[in-house]
Design a protein around this motif. Structure first.
Motif, short mmCIF file in Angstrom:
data_model
loop_
_atom_site.label_atom_id
_atom_site.label_comp_id
_atom_site.label_asym_id
_atom_site.label_seq_id
_atom_site.Cartn_x
_atom_site.Cartn_y
_atom_site.Cartn_z
N LYS A 81 0.84 -1.20 0.00
CA LYS A 81 0.00 0.00 0.00
C LYS A 81 0.88 1.25 0.00
CE LYS A 81 -0.33 0.10 5.06
NZ LYS A 81 -1.20 -0.14 6.22
N ILE A 82 0.28 2.38 -0.37
CA ILE A 82 0.96 3.65 -0.22
C ILE A 82 0.01 4.62 0.47
CG2 ILE A 82 2.21 3.23 -2.38
CD1 ILE A 82 0.76 5.74 -3.49
N LYS A 83 0.58 5.68 1.02
CA LYS A 83 -0.21 6.77 1.57
C LYS A 83 0.20 8.06 0.88
CE LYS A 83 -0.89 4.80 6.20
NZ LYS A 83 -0.70 5.02 7.66
N VAL A 84 -0.78 8.85 0.47
CA VAL A 84 -0.50 10.13 -0.18
C VAL A 84 -1.19 11.23 0.62
CG1 VAL A 84 -0.16 9.17 -2.49
CG2 VAL A 84 -2.46 9.81 -1.74
N THR A 85 -0.58 12.39 0.65
CA THR A 85 -1.08 13.51 1.43
C THR A 85 -1.32 14.72 0.54
OG1 THR A 85 0.14 12.73 3.37
CG2 THR A 85 -0.64 15.00 3.43
N SER A 86 -2.48 15.35 0.70
CA SER A 86 -2.84 16.51 -0.12
C SER A 86 -2.37 17.81 0.55
CB SER A 86 -4.35 16.55 -0.32
OG SER A 86 -5.02 16.74 0.93
N ARG A 87 -2.39 18.86 -0.22
CA ARG A 87 -2.02 20.19 0.28
C ARG A 87 -3.16 20.76 1.12
NH1 ARG A 87 -0.38 25.33 -3.64
NH2 ARG A 87 -0.51 26.95 -2.02
N SER A 88 -2.82 21.42 2.22
CA SER A 88 -3.85 21.87 3.15
C SER A 88 -4.26 23.33 2.97
CB SER A 88 -3.38 21.66 4.60
OG SER A 88 -2.22 22.43 4.87
N ASP A 89 -3.36 24.21 2.50
CA ASP A 89 -3.67 25.63 2.46
C ASP A 89 -4.34 26.06 1.16
OD1 ASP A 89 -1.25 25.05 1.18
OD2 ASP A 89 -0.52 27.11 1.40
N ALA A 122 -9.16 6.57 -8.82
CA ALA A 122 -10.02 7.41 -9.66
C ALA A 122 -10.80 8.37 -8.79
CB ALA A 122 -10.98 6.54 -10.47
N GLY A 123 -10.64 9.65 -9.05
CA GLY A 123 -11.39 10.65 -8.28
C GLY A 123 -10.48 11.72 -7.72
N ILE A 124 -11.07 12.58 -6.90
CA ILE A 124 -10.38 13.74 -6.34
C ILE A 124 -10.27 13.60 -4.83
CG2 ILE A 124 -10.48 16.25 -6.03
CD1 ILE A 124 -12.09 16.41 -8.61
N ILE A 125 -9.09 13.91 -4.30
CA ILE A 125 -8.94 14.02 -2.84
C ILE A 125 -9.19 15.49 -2.51
CG2 ILE A 125 -7.34 13.78 -0.90
CD1 ILE A 125 -6.01 11.51 -2.44
N ASP A 126 -10.38 15.78 -2.02
CA ASP A 126 -10.79 17.18 -1.87
C ASP A 126 -10.73 17.69 -0.44
OD1 ASP A 126 -12.85 15.71 -0.86
OD2 ASP A 126 -14.37 16.40 -2.27
N VAL A 127 -10.08 16.96 0.46
CA VAL A 127 -9.91 17.41 1.84
C VAL A 127 -8.47 17.89 2.02
CG1 VAL A 127 -9.97 16.74 4.27
CG2 VAL A 127 -11.65 15.81 2.67
N GLY A 128 -8.30 19.13 2.45
CA GLY A 128 -6.97 19.68 2.60
C GLY A 128 -6.17 19.01 3.69
N GLY A 129 -4.93 18.68 3.40
CA GLY A 129 -4.05 18.05 4.38
C GLY A 129 -4.40 16.62 4.72
N ALA A 130 -5.23 15.99 3.89
CA ALA A 130 -5.66 14.61 4.17
C ALA A 130 -4.60 13.62 3.72
CB ALA A 130 -6.98 14.32 3.46
#
Length: 259
Positions: A81-89, A122-130
């Protein structure tokens, strides 16, 4: 099937029942990206998953038409598995629609190499800093892991993320209790897959060479007139013949159990 191939198959089971043994394998490892502007690709595996603002210097934006980021695991790994993190600001949705693939060879240097597919998100990670966990559809094996993304063509927005963590089991960790059993005055009567000449610490060198070749099941070693080592794929007790000039060693993997 050779003993090492059996060990490899056991490793596939290992990730199912021993998930606690997994660890992040990419912190500080060499990384690369399709588009290098103001920040190095290493910001995505700097071990700072909570540094998720652009000002933290730990996020990367890839604005080319075929964006990707990859890391050299520096050894064969079973990736689970991997974990990816989105931008929060700002703009967490720039992390979207990405593929995870694992390769035996560096796909940047060998563009025709075919990788093992871990997962397509498939899709968007739309939560900041998730931080989102993405399990592989199947356990995949290789040395180089690549995350390939997409830019938003409708808004011309880059593919952007702030951390990548990779989890799995290094193949070398699975064989730490394995051993080579010595048979003096015998050799495996098989065509060697590789023949090497060694000097100091000859038996250890042969064992190390065999250990690093996944299909090697044992080796022959002769000390005179020069130290010669033969790596054998189909090594087995039934393939031994008496030969006073040689010794042979058979690879014996240890049982893999969950603890």
């Amino acid at each position: 099937m050779s003993p090492k191939e059996v060990t490899g198959l056991c490793a596939i089971v290992l990730h199912i029942c021993c998930a606690d043994a997994e660890s992040n394998l990419v912190e500080g490892k060499p990384s690369d990206a399709s588009y290098l502007e103001s920040k190095p690709p290493s910001v995505l595996n700097d071990g700072k998953p909570t540094a998720t603002t652009w000002g933290s210097g730990s996020c990367l934006a890839l604005s080319d038409s075929d964006p990707w980021w990859q890391v050299d695991l520096q050894g064969k790994v079973i990736v689970t598995k991997i974990k990816v993190t989105s931008r929060s600001d700002c703009c967490p949705g720039r992390l979207r629609d990405f593929s995870i693939d694992v390769y035996e060879m560096n796909p940047s240097l060998h563009p025709n190499t075919v990788g093992d597919h871990c997962h397509y998100y498939a899709g968007i990670i739309d939560v900041g800093g998730a931080t989102v966990t993405v399990p592989c559809d199947n356990a995949v094996t290789g040395r180089f892991l690549r995350v390939s993304g997409r830019i938003s063509k409708s808004h011309n927005l880059p593919f952007q993320l702030c951390e990548v963590q990779v989890f799995g089991v290094a193949i070398s960790r699975l064989t730490t209790c394995a051993s080579f059993v010595q048979y003096k005055g015998k050799r495996f009567n098989k065509t060697p897959s590789k023949t090497i000449s060694v000097n100091n610490n000859s038996r250890a060198t042969c064992a190390s060479e065999c250990e690093h070749q996944f299909t090697c099941a044992g080796f022959n070693i002769r000390y005179k007139p020069e130290v010669t080592c033969e790596l054998i794929v189909a090594a087995a007790i039934s393939a031994q013949v008496s030969d006073a000039a040689w010794d042979c060693y058979l690879y014996e993997p240890c049982p893999i159990t969950c603890v």
